[in-house]
Write an enzyme that holds these catalytic residues in place. Structure first.
Site, PDB file in Angstrom:
ATOM      1  N   ASP A 556       0.829  -1.203   0.000  1.00  0.00           N
ATOM      2  CA  ASP A 556       0.000   0.000   0.000  1.00  0.00           C
ATOM      3  C   ASP A 556       0.864   1.255   0.000  1.00  0.00           C
ATOM      4  O   ASP A 556       2.032   1.222   0.392  1.00  0.00           O
ATOM      5  CB  ASP A 556      -0.912  -0.011   1.224  1.00  0.00           C
ATOM      6  CG  ASP A 556      -2.256   0.673   0.983  1.00  0.00           C
ATOM      7  OD1 ASP A 556      -2.335   1.505   0.060  1.00  0.00           O
ATOM      8  OD2 ASP A 556      -3.215   0.351   1.701  1.00  0.00           O
ATOM      9  N   GLU A 559       3.282   5.170  -3.747  1.00  0.00           N
ATOM     10  CA  GLU A 559       3.561   6.272  -4.688  1.00  0.00           C
ATOM     11  C   GLU A 559       4.970   6.899  -4.529  1.00  0.00           C
ATOM     12  O   GLU A 559       5.501   7.334  -5.565  1.00  0.00           O
ATOM     13  CB  GLU A 559       2.490   7.366  -4.525  1.00  0.00           C
ATOM     14  CG  GLU A 559       1.123   6.950  -4.973  1.00  0.00           C
ATOM     15  CD  GLU A 559       0.417   6.031  -3.955  1.00  0.00           C
ATOM     16  OE1 GLU A 559      -0.478   5.275  -4.377  1.00  0.00           O
ATOM     17  OE2 GLU A 559       0.768   6.057  -2.764  1.00  0.00           O
ATOM     18  N   ASP A 633      -7.947   4.273  -3.776  1.00  0.00           N
ATOM     19  CA  ASP A 633      -9.068   4.537  -2.874  1.00  0.00           C
ATOM     20  C   ASP A 633     -10.113   5.380  -3.600  1.00  0.00           C
ATOM     21  O   ASP A 633     -10.061   6.618  -3.595  1.00  0.00           O
ATOM     22  CB  ASP A 633      -8.571   5.254  -1.623  1.00  0.00           C
ATOM     23  CG  ASP A 633      -7.621   4.382  -0.818  1.00  0.00           C
ATOM     24  OD1 ASP A 633      -7.722   3.159  -0.922  1.00  0.00           O
ATOM     25  OD2 ASP A 633      -6.781   4.938  -0.092  1.00  0.00           O
TER      26      ASP A 633
END
Length: 953
Positions: A556, A559, A633
């Site tokens: 997760d 980025e 998300d």
């Protein structure tokens, strides 16, 4: 006296001779040519290198320095093919590399490159003065430049790929595309053209594509306030949503609440959690034509232009999303304009910029513009179709592995299972209800509140994690994936191990920045660009998790999202410097190297088990590390479901084969979760999930996830409800299709195949499909047509020409080349099968390895000749890399109604020695409804030898 013509000719000859002599002689190397250019301009190239990679792939590199820097790439595989035969062709002003398929012509004066096919037809041409260099975003770096390359573009060209955007766009021609890694936005600088070429842009910094102009603030338009006075819009900040016209009134020309630092610009007395802000007035262009507006937003947002509502959206407050829309403006008359924003939170975001029309930037050219790099570097891939372009991409960046078979089954997840009992009870309920399931997911916060990065289960909530994992495996025959972040709380043991090596990004620690857990904890991320740090990260998760039996990794915030909604400048500071250089230069590459460490770590620790990684971001080459990506998300809304379709199609066209969404959407509006949905909200919730599950069944990976309300089918609706019945029906259909799906998985590796296929891939000669962004092929046979409007009972479908189409569920036939409205009742997603298809259906199973497909039902759809290759291997290991797999070729001769099952090719441990094929023929005038257990006269006992049968109905 000399004639005027003779004087002109002498002058021209002298000029040409002088120019030619000022350029150095091209230098030939083993696989290419380097040209030195006669330029003293520091912003233009001095060196251009052309290299042959394959017959249809050419590399172009250039630099403003006197010498090209050493070649180094994170995205390009170190196992490139051997250089094919090529030849050099030289004229007075150009140099050419020529292979059997591609020619690359470079000007000796400017370095501009033109690509042609073997017959001399133009494929692509760099725009005049298209190469440019400048100072990097971090000006103190030596040998680093900002980089720009523009290309000429045909007016009717369509441009795809570029990773995953969340704007709803499919064809990027003429748009400004921001390739920056965000939660929900995946930056993959690989472009695919409708003209059957592709460009892989080898750069890791933030990149702008297409119309590369920086969008402008609203103040660059002519603005008029609510009274008609020119200069600004009328902004009203009201603290009572029911009285939006009563509040603080400002005159504003900028709407730029983009990042955390910008929130201090919001009027101090505005109650963001309860209020509403509006901007009213008119806007007028300084040019005539469609102006494109670029927004980021969260909370509730509406936009009106000329009295028409053109935007009506919602996003969770802390997670803004991008939005693009166009408004035709002119210089003579102003257009009414209004924005309404309900932030819902003290941390909500809104910004609006625009670009005016510019035919040169939007129609005649497109551009890659990157913030930083040592040189300009790209690869041109030419091909006969888009499959060949994607194959070229994977030749450059690496093969995608065959995913473990269990990964192609159903994944159940929720925002998190808070206890061991919750997780086990969920799996048990699926088994009790006989609903197929292969994977259960443990999301974040299974650790103690103050121990993020420990990778240890909280013993109070998970008293026996090894026993829990064993029970999932042995009693329930399922697999478990766990969330692993590259994040560490200050002071925990794992933090100390990284810190003593200097392998942490320390700026967030220096800033004493607290996160959102409890009262907040100070944390940072590890530097995945450092090989030692990657090994340490694997060592830690291996000791704490993999050794306990964990099967798959959920990576997760890759980025990396060290601090959500920080400005780009601040995000760079938070990951600066990396082990390879500045964060500016390597900003977009983090997800690639992070996945690399887990992949190599697991393969070293256990070479016999296939890696599976699900990561929130991606980059070219990540497919070689056993990685899939999900769309981040996103919101639980029908409009969000709609825009997932083009997002997934462009992701697939970016060469990355494995993609999924949170079925149902991650974030939910208040009407769904306070405390529980009821009435109309409950019915909308159930229908949203039903439609999303229907769509998700036919994405490469099939996975449900999201915030409360819980996403398990039995928590969405009771047995007997249309939502429950539909979700379970399509789940079971997915499992019946497993021989088909796993064969596609094999083809992804062996043939560089793409599972989720925009129609332009298979029907590129049909110009009608170029704009279709809400239909796709699932493999070679199944046309998927998602339904994404609330209470819809039908939808328009275009049936590509050149084929007939059968309704998969009823067998009814439809001619191609037409568009029509088809029935799409609550429980049904319209699915059609292309004539000439052969689809293998397996037995009813509860998990993928429950039983071997000893009996397969082949549905053969007549009308055209057809073929299919049934792929099988050992399902969980890498033995297929050593050739341990089998293929059974199956063909259908339409004229003779004859099915041929060829001799199997290859073998592997556990391969079936014999099996039964039950064959069902579906014809235009003899429709057959879907029923894999249907009795048939056409039965073949197959022992691996070729056999054929004349089919009967």
């Amino acid at each position: 006296m000399y004639s005027t013509k003779l004087i002109y000719a002498l002058i021209l000859t002298a000029v040409v001779t002088a120019c030619s002599s000022s350029a150095s002689k091209p230098v030939q190397t083993g696989n290419g040519i380097t040209i030195s250019l006669p330029s003293d301009d520091p912003n233009t190239p001095k060196q251009v290198r052309l290299e042959v990679i394959t017959d249809n792939i050419i590399r172009v590199s250039s630099s403003p320095l006197d010498k090209l820097p050493p070649s180094s790439s994170l995205m390009i595989t170190d196992q490139l093919p051997s250089t094919p035969t090529w030849e050099k062709v030289e004229t007075a002003d150009s140099i050419c590399l020529k292979t059997s398929r591609v020619q690359a012509w470079a000007s000796k004066q400017t370095g501009e490159v033109t690509f042609k096919d073997a017959s001399g037809n133009r494929i692509l041409r760099e725009a005049p003065s298209g190469k440019a260099f400048g100072p990097p975003a971090d000006p103190d770096q030596d040998g680093i430049f900002s980089i720009r390359q523009s290309f000429e573009s045909d007016a009717n060209e369509a441009l795809f790929g570029l990773g995953q955007q969340q704007t709803g766009l499919f064809n990027y021609k003429g748009y400004h595309v921001d390739l920056t890694q965000y939660n929900g936005v995946v930056a993959v600088p690989f472009l695919v053209s409708s003209r059957n070429y592709a460009i892989l842009w080898d750069n890791y910094s933030i990149t702008k594509f297409g119309d590369d102009r920086d969008p402008l603030p609203l103040s660059e338009l002519r603005l008029y306030d609510a009274t008609g006075k020119e200069g600004f819009l009328t902004a009203t900040y009201a603290n009572d949503k029911s009285r939006p016209d009563e509040g603080l009134i400002e005159q504003e020309g900028h709407i730029a609440y983009t990042f955390l630092d910008d929130l201090n610009k919001i009027p101090q007395n505005f109650d963001m959690a309860n209020g509403v802000a509006t901007w009213n007035g008119k806007i007028q262009g300084r040019k005539n034509g469609t102006h494109r507006f670029y927004m980021t937003y969260s909370g509730y947002l509406k936009v009106w232009a000329a009295g028409k509502l053109i935007v009506d959206r919602w996003r969770e407050s802390w997670n803004p999303g991008p939005l693009v829309f166009g408004i035709p403006l002119n210089t003579e008359k102003a257009t009414e304009f209004k924005i309404e924003w309900i932030p819902e939170s003290t941390q909500s975001f809104l910004s609006l910029t625009f670009l005016p029309p510019d035919p040169h930037k939007t129609e005649a050219t497109y551009t890659f513009r990157s913030e930083a790099g040592k040189m300009l570097d790209y690869y041109l891939v030419a091909g006969d179709d888009m499959d060949e372009l994607i194959s070229g991409y994977r030749q450059l960046t690496g093969k995608a592995q065959v995913m473990p078979k269990w990964a192609m089954g159903f994944w159940q997840s929720r925002e998190r299972y808070k206890t061991q009992a919750e997780l086990l009870n969920t799996v048990a309920e699926y088994r009790k209800r006989n609903i197929p399931l292969d994977n259960i997911v443990q999301d974040w916060s299974y650790w103690r509140e103050d121990a993020w990065g420990s990778h240890e289960f909280d013993p109070e909530r998970f008293p026996d994690p090894e026993g829990m994992i064993d029970q999932v495996h042995e009693q329930y025959h399922a697999r478990i994936m766990i969330s692993v972040w590259p994040k560490f709380y200050e002071g925990i043991q794992h933090y100390k191990e990284f810190d003593e090596k200097g392998w942490l990004y320390k700026q967030n620690i220096i800033n004493r920045q607290r996160d959102w857990i409890g009262e907040g904890y100070i944390s940072t991320f590890y530097d995945a660009f450092n090989p030692g740090a990657r090994k340490l990260f694997w060592k830690q998760i291996n000791e704490k998790l993999y050794s306990k039996g964990i099967d798959a990794w959920w990576l997760d915030a890759t980025e990396p999202d060290v601090l959500s909604n920080a400005s780009i400048k601040h995000r760079k500071n938070l990951m600066n410097p990396t082990a390879l250089g500045s964060a500016t230069e390597f900003f977009n590459g983090y997800p690639l190297v992070n996945a690399k460490g887990i992949y190599h770590g697991q393969r070293t620790t256990n070479p016999d088990e296939r890696v599976f990684i699900l990561t929130r971001s991606g980059f070219p080459g990540i497919q070689r590390y056993g990685a899939a990506t999900w769309s981040g998300d996103i919101s639980a809304r029908f409009d969000e479901l709609e825009q997932q379709i083009p997002a997934g199609l462009n992701f697939s066209l970016s060469g990355l084969p494995y993609w999924t969404t949170d079925i149902g959407g991650f974030f939910v509006e208040d009407k769904y979760d306070r405390p529980d949905p009821e009435g109309e909200a409950l019915e909308e919730w159930r229908e949203l999930n039903t439609r999303w599950y229907q769509y998700g069944t036919f994405t490469p990976l099939y996975r449900s996830h999201g915030q409360y309300p819980y996403r398990e089918v039995f928590n969405i609706a009771p047995e007997g409800h249309p939502a429950y019945e539909s979700i379970v029906f399509y789940n079971r259909l997915r499992y019946r299709l497993m021989p088909y799906i796993y064969s596609l998985t094999g083809s992804v590796h062996h043939d560089d195949y793409t599972i989720m296929r925009p129609l332009i891939m298979d029907f590129g000669d049909d110009t009608a499909v170029r704009k279709i962004d809400d239909q796709f092929m699932f493999g070679p046979s199944i046309l998927v047509n998602p339904v994404y409007h609330y209470k819809a009972t039908s939808r328009d479908i275009y049936f590509p020409k050149g084929a007939g189409w059968y309704d998969l569920l009823t067998g009814a036939y439809q001619e191609g080349g037409v568009q029509k409205s088809v029935a799409a009742p609550y429980g049904k997603i319209p699915l059609y099968v292309q004539a000439g298809s052969i689809i293998p259906f397996g037995p009813a199973i509860q998990y993928t390895d429950e039983k071997a497909a000893a009996e397969i039902t082949l549905f053969v759809y007549a009308g055209q000749n057809g073929s299919f290759e049934l792929y099988e291997d050992e399902e969980t290991n890498y033995n297929y890399e050593q050739g341990r797999f089998s293929i059974i070729p199956i063909t259908y001769d339409n004229d003779n109604k004859t099915l041929r099952i060829g001799e199997h090719k290859g073998n592997f441990k556990g391969m079936l020695a014999s099996r039964t094929f039950r064959v069902i023929l579906v014809e235009k005038d003899l429709p057959v409804a879907y029923d894999p257990d249907l009795s048939t006269k056409n039965t073949i006992n197959y022992t691996g030898k070729a056999v054929k049968m004349k089919l009967r109905n």
